[in-house]
Write an enzyme that holds these catalytic residues in place. Structure first.
Site, PDB file in Angstrom:
ATOM      1  N   GLU A  31      29.047  46.971  70.381  1.00  0.00           N
ATOM      2  CA  GLU A  31      29.919  46.283  71.351  1.00  0.00           C
ATOM      3  C   GLU A  31      30.424  47.219  72.456  1.00  0.00           C
ATOM      4  O   GLU A  31      30.294  48.445  72.360  1.00  0.00           O
ATOM      5  CB  GLU A  31      31.115  45.646  70.641  1.00  0.00           C
ATOM      6  CG  GLU A  31      32.053  46.654  69.998  1.00  0.00           C
ATOM      7  CD  GLU A  31      33.491  46.150  69.869  1.00  0.00           C
ATOM      8  OE1 GLU A  31      34.083  45.773  70.896  1.00  0.00           O
ATOM      9  OE2 GLU A  31      34.031  46.184  68.756  1.00  0.00           O
ATOM     10  N   LYS A  77      38.006  42.127  79.557  1.00  0.00           N
ATOM     11  CA  LYS A  77      37.745  41.954  78.124  1.00  0.00           C
ATOM     12  C   LYS A  77      37.211  40.533  77.922  1.00  0.00           C
ATOM     13  O   LYS A  77      37.912  39.564  78.185  1.00  0.00           O
ATOM     14  CB  LYS A  77      39.040  42.172  77.341  1.00  0.00           C
ATOM     15  CG  LYS A  77      38.904  41.935  75.842  1.00  0.00           C
ATOM     16  CD  LYS A  77      40.239  42.123  75.142  1.00  0.00           C
ATOM     17  CE  LYS A  77      40.243  41.419  73.801  1.00  0.00           C
ATOM     18  NZ  LYS A  77      41.594  41.347  73.219  1.00  0.00           N
ATOM     19  N   VAL A 123      33.891  41.652  69.627  1.00  0.00           N
ATOM     20  CA  VAL A 123      33.055  41.353  68.457  1.00  0.00           C
ATOM     21  C   VAL A 123      32.450  39.954  68.614  1.00  0.00           C
ATOM     22  O   VAL A 123      31.246  39.753  68.413  1.00  0.00           O
ATOM     23  CB  VAL A 123      33.879  41.465  67.151  1.00  0.00           C
ATOM     24  CG1 VAL A 123      33.105  40.882  65.969  1.00  0.00           C
ATOM     25  CG2 VAL A 123      34.245  42.920  66.886  1.00  0.00           C
ATOM     26  N   ALA A 136      39.239  35.148  68.192  1.00  0.00           N
ATOM     27  CA  ALA A 136      38.000  34.361  68.289  1.00  0.00           C
ATOM     28  C   ALA A 136      36.875  35.003  67.476  1.00  0.00           C
ATOM     29  O   ALA A 136      35.870  34.342  67.181  1.00  0.00           O
ATOM     30  CB  ALA A 136      37.587  34.228  69.752  1.00  0.00           C
ATOM     31  N   ASP A 137      37.053  36.268  67.094  1.00  0.00           N
ATOM     32  CA  ASP A 137      36.030  36.925  66.249  1.00  0.00           C
ATOM     33  C   ASP A 137      35.799  36.132  64.964  1.00  0.00           C
ATOM     34  O   ASP A 137      34.680  36.054  64.466  1.00  0.00           O
ATOM     35  CB  ASP A 137      36.470  38.341  65.845  1.00  0.00           C
ATOM     36  CG  ASP A 137      36.556  39.306  67.017  1.00  0.00           C
ATOM     37  OD1 ASP A 137      36.162  38.926  68.139  1.00  0.00           O
ATOM     38  OD2 ASP A 137      37.025  40.444  66.800  1.00  0.00           O
ATOM     39  N   LYS A 160      42.443  46.353  61.146  1.00  0.00           N
ATOM     40  CA  LYS A 160      43.689  47.124  61.201  1.00  0.00           C
ATOM     41  C   LYS A 160      44.858  46.348  60.635  1.00  0.00           C
ATOM     42  O   LYS A 160      44.900  45.122  60.744  1.00  0.00           O
ATOM     43  CB  LYS A 160      44.030  47.449  62.654  1.00  0.00           C
ATOM     44  CG  LYS A 160      43.263  48.573  63.216  1.00  0.00           C
ATOM     45  CD  LYS A 160      43.970  49.069  64.475  1.00  0.00           C
ATOM     46  CE  LYS A 160      43.149  50.160  65.104  1.00  0.00           C
ATOM     47  NZ  LYS A 160      41.923  49.630  65.704  1.00  0.00           N
TER      48      LYS A 160
HETATM   49  N1  PSU Z   1      39.933  46.184  66.554  1.00  0.00           N
HETATM   50  C1  PSU Z   1      39.821  47.515  66.657  1.00  0.00           C
HETATM   51  N2  PSU Z   1      39.311  48.055  67.813  1.00  0.00           N
HETATM   52  C2  PSU Z   1      38.893  47.265  68.845  1.00  0.00           C
HETATM   53  C3  PSU Z   1      38.993  45.844  68.693  1.00  0.00           C
HETATM   54  C4  PSU Z   1      39.513  45.357  67.533  1.00  0.00           C
HETATM   55  O1  PSU Z   1      40.185  48.223  65.739  1.00  0.00           O
HETATM   56  O2  PSU Z   1      38.437  47.789  69.869  1.00  0.00           O
HETATM   57  C5  PSU Z   1      38.484  44.947  69.780  1.00  0.00           C
HETATM   58  C6  PSU Z   1      37.151  44.305  69.369  1.00  0.00           C
HETATM   59  O3  PSU Z   1      36.316  44.223  70.480  1.00  0.00           O
HETATM   60  C7  PSU Z   1      37.562  42.917  68.896  1.00  0.00           C
HETATM   61  C8  PSU Z   1      38.710  42.619  69.833  1.00  0.00           C
HETATM   62  O4  PSU Z   1      36.554  41.966  68.965  1.00  0.00           O
HETATM   63  O5  PSU Z   1      39.405  43.853  69.972  1.00  0.00           O
HETATM   64  C9  PSU Z   1      39.614  41.531  69.295  1.00  0.00           C
HETATM   65  O6  PSU Z   1      40.477  41.098  70.276  1.00  0.00           O
HETATM   66  P1  PSU Z   1      41.371  39.797  70.044  1.00  0.00           P
HETATM   67  O7  PSU Z   1      42.294  40.168  68.915  1.00  0.00           O
HETATM   68  O8  PSU Z   1      42.073  39.558  71.333  1.00  0.00           O
HETATM   69  O9  PSU Z   1      40.424  38.707  69.649  1.00  0.00           O
END
Ligand code: PSU
Ligand code: MN
Length: 303
Positions: free
Chosen positions: A23, A84, A104, A139-140, A157
Site C-alpha cells: 500500500e 488519502k 488497505v 472501510a478496511d 493498533k
Molecule cells: N494503521 C497503521 N498504519 C497505517 C494505517 C493504519 O498502523 O498507515 C493506514 C492504512 O492505510 C489503513 C488506514 O488502511 O490507515 C485506515 O484509515 P481509516 O482508519 O481512516 O480507515
C-alpha cells in the site's frame, strides 16, 4: 483508462509467479520522509529476496498504478497534498486526475482488479474506540468482508477497539489467523491478549486455508496476524500512555473522519520519538517476509 499495471507485474502474473501487493498510505501518511521511502524500497527488496514480485500500489494523476517504480515511490514519499484514498474517494480522485495514497481498503480493491491475491501492510484500520457513539469503523473491514485478497499485517493498533474489531470480522466472515501465534497481534506489541481461534505454524498452512476459501468461492478476505518480533516490540503498558494522550488530543482538536487515523499515528510517532518508527519498520519487514513466503506457497498450490 484508470489502471496501469507495470511490465514487471504483468509478466509475473502472466507467468504464474507469486506477486505481493503493497500500500501507499503508509508511505504518504504513515511515516515521515525520508524513512517512508527507505522503508518502502526495503520492503520491496525483502519481498524479492523471498521469491515474490512486489507491486506497490498508488494513484498517480488519476490512474491507479500497480507496481510503482522507484522514482514514483520516492515522489510519493515527498509530495505534499496526496489524498488519502479510501473506497469512496476513488472516483473523485480519478475524475480530478489527482494523486491518491491507497489505504488497505483501496489497495485490496486494485490488487484484486489486477489479479493479485496477497497483500502485505503494517496494520489495518478497524473499529475505533467509542465507535458505539461515533460510528467510526474503518472501510478496511468492509473491504475484507467483500474483496478476495489476503492481508498480512501485524494486527491492529490499540488506538482501536480490538475486541470489537474481531467481532466485526467474525460477523462478516473474515478468518483471522495467528501466524506462529495464538493471539491477535497489537502492532507495536507482540500480543493483545485476545485469543484467536486459528493458528498456523508456517506459510504452507496459511496457503492451504487461502486455497480452500478460494476453491469454495467464499467471497472476501483473510487476515493473517503476524506479530512484531519480540525483540522489537514496545509493550502494551508503555505504548498505552501515548495512545491515551493521542486520543485526548484528537478529541480536543475535534479531529473527525478520515483524519483520525493519520492524526493518531503522527501524534504517537512524535511522542515516542524514534522508537515507534523503529518498531513500525521492524514489523513491516517481518510482514514482507512472511507475506512473500505465503504467496510462494499459495502459487505452488494453484499450479
Ligand atoms: N494503521 C497503521 N498504519 C497505517 C494505517 C493504519 O498502523 O498507515 C493506514 C492504512 O492505510 C489503513 C488506514 O488502511 O490507515 C485506515 O484509515 P481509516 O482508519 O481512516 O480507515
Ligand atoms: Mn474512520
Amino acid at each position: 483508462m484508470y489502471i496501469r499495471i507495470s511490465k514487471e507485474v504483468q509478466n509475473a502474473i502472466k507467468n504464474n509467479k507469486p506477486v505481493v501487493a503493497l500500500e501507499s498510505t503508509i508511505i504518504s501518511h504513515g511515516m515521515p520522509y525520508p524513512e517512508n521511502v527507505k522503508t518502502a524500497l526495503r520492503v520491496e527488496e525483502i519481498v524479492k529476496e523471498n521469491g515474490a514480485v512486489p507491486a506497490t500500489i498508488g494513484i498517480i494523476d488519476g490512474v491507479a498504478v500497480v507496481g510503482m517504480s522507484k522514482e514514483e515511490i520516492e515522489e510519493f514519499g515527498k509530495r505534499k497534498n496526496i489524498v488519502k484514498a479510501s473506497r469512496r474517494d476513488i472516483p473523485i480522485i480519478m475524475a480530478k486526475k489527482l494523486w491518491g495514497a491507497t489505504t488497505v481498503a483501496t489497495t485490496m480493491y486494485f490488487a484484486s482488479l489486477a489479479g493479485i491475491e496477497i497483500f502485505v501492510t503494517g496494520g489495518i484500520g478497524g473499529v475505533h474506540r467509542e465507535a458505539t457513539k461515533t460510528f467510526d469503523i474503518s472501510a478496511d473491514l468492509q473491504e475484507l468482508a467483500n474483496t478476495n485478497v489476503t492481508v498480512v499485517c501485524a494486527g491492529a493498533k490499540a488506538i482501536l477497539d480490538l475486541p470489537l474489531t474481531l467481532e466485526y470480522l467474525e460477523t462478516f466472515g473474515v478468518p483471522v489467523i495467528g501466524y506462529q501465534s495464538d493471539e491477535l497481534a497489537a502492532f507495536y506489541s507482540h500480543t493483545s491478549h485476545l485469543k484467536l481461534d486459528v493458528r498456523v505454524n508456517d506459510a504452507l498452512e496459511a496457503a492451504n486455508i487461502i486455497y480452500a476459501k478460494r476453491k469454495l468461492n467464499l467471497k472476501g478476505g483473510i487476515l493473517i496476524s503476524n506479530p512484531i518480533p519480540i525483540e522489537n516490540e514496545i509493550s502494551n503498558d508503555e505504548i498505552d500512555v501515548f495512545i491515551n494522550e493521542a486520543l485526548k488530543e484528537a478529541a480536543k482538536n475535534n479531529i473527525k473522519g478520515k483524519d483520525v487515523t493519520p492524526f493518531l499515528l503522527k501524534t504517537i510517532c512524535d511522542k515516542t520519538g524514534g522508537k515507534s518508527l523503529e518498531a513500525n519498520k521492524a514489523l513491516i519487514f517481518n510482514n514482507a517476509k512472511v507475506g512473500a513466503m505465503i504467496a510462494v506457497e499459495y502459487k505452488k498450490l494453484q499450479k
